[in-house]
Design a protein around this motif. Sequence first.
Motif, short mmCIF file in Angstrom:
data_model
loop_
_atom_site.label_atom_id
_atom_site.label_comp_id
_atom_site.label_asym_id
_atom_site.label_seq_id
_atom_site.Cartn_x
_atom_site.Cartn_y
_atom_site.Cartn_z
N THR A 178 0.16 -0.27 0.61
CA THR A 178 -0.19 1.14 0.43
C THR A 178 -1.70 1.33 0.49
O THR A 178 -2.46 0.46 0.07
N ARG A 179 -2.11 2.46 1.01
CA ARG A 179 -3.53 2.86 0.96
C ARG A 179 -3.60 4.18 0.24
O ARG A 179 -2.87 5.12 0.56
N ALA A 180 -4.49 4.26 -0.75
CA ALA A 180 -4.59 5.45 -1.58
C ALA A 180 -6.03 5.91 -1.72
O ALA A 180 -6.96 5.11 -1.69
N TYR A 215 -1.72 9.21 -1.07
CA TYR A 215 -1.45 7.85 -0.64
C TYR A 215 -0.44 7.84 0.50
O TYR A 215 0.32 8.79 0.70
N THR A 275 -11.18 4.45 -3.02
CA THR A 275 -10.11 4.15 -2.09
C THR A 275 -9.54 2.78 -2.47
O THR A 275 -10.29 1.86 -2.78
#
Length: 201
Positions: free
Chosen positions: A45-47, A57, A30
Motif C-alpha cells: 500500500t502507498r498512503a 491510500y 507519505t
Amino acid sequence: MHFDVPATLRPAAAALARARRLYESAPAVTIAERLSSGPGNLVVTRAHERAPDRIAYRIISSTAPGVAGTRAIVIGTRRWQRTGSTPWRLSRQAALHVPRAAWSGSARNAFFLPDGGLTFYDPDVRAWYRLRVDRSGRPTELAMTGAAHFMHHVYGPFDAPIVLRPPTAAASDFTSATSPSWCCSGSAARITERSRPAAAK
C-alpha cells in the motif's frame, strides 16, 4: 526478525520518544507499506497523510483476490472508497488523528543496535520493532513483528504540500508526473504534492 545483540546495550528510550514526537508533529507524510500475515500473504500500500485528519491510500498489490486497486480517501468523519472503476462510496467513520506512529507511548526495552538503528517492544501492540531514523531523529524505516502481523514501512517525504480533497465529478485515478506530484483526477479526490520554488528547497 533477526539482529545481532551488542556486547554492551545502549539505552535508546530518549531517541525513541524523540522519533515518535517528530513523526506525530509532521504536517504530512507519505508511507510505503508492506503487510503480511504469513508466507504467501502480502498487501502493498502507498498512503499519504495530512494533519490533522486526512488520509488517502491505494493498495498497489495484494495476494488476496479483488483487493489490489482499492483506494480510499478519509477526511474527518467522511470516507470515500472504491475498487477499480466502481463508483466511489461514501460512508461515515470515527475521526482519525494523523500522522500517528505505529507504536504507542508504552514502548519499552528500547536499545540502539550496532548499525545505529533502534529496537524495542510495545506491550500495547504486543509486537517487536526495529526502527531507523535520520540525523534529526525522525523515522525513515520501520519493521514490526507481531502475532500473524509482519509489517514494513518506509517513510517520506515528510512536510510535502499534499492537498487532499473529496471526490469531484471530473475524475479517475492516481497519476504521477515527472515533477514531484500526485493527483487523483476526475471522480477521485485530488491529491497533489506541489513542487516548491527552488529557493525553498
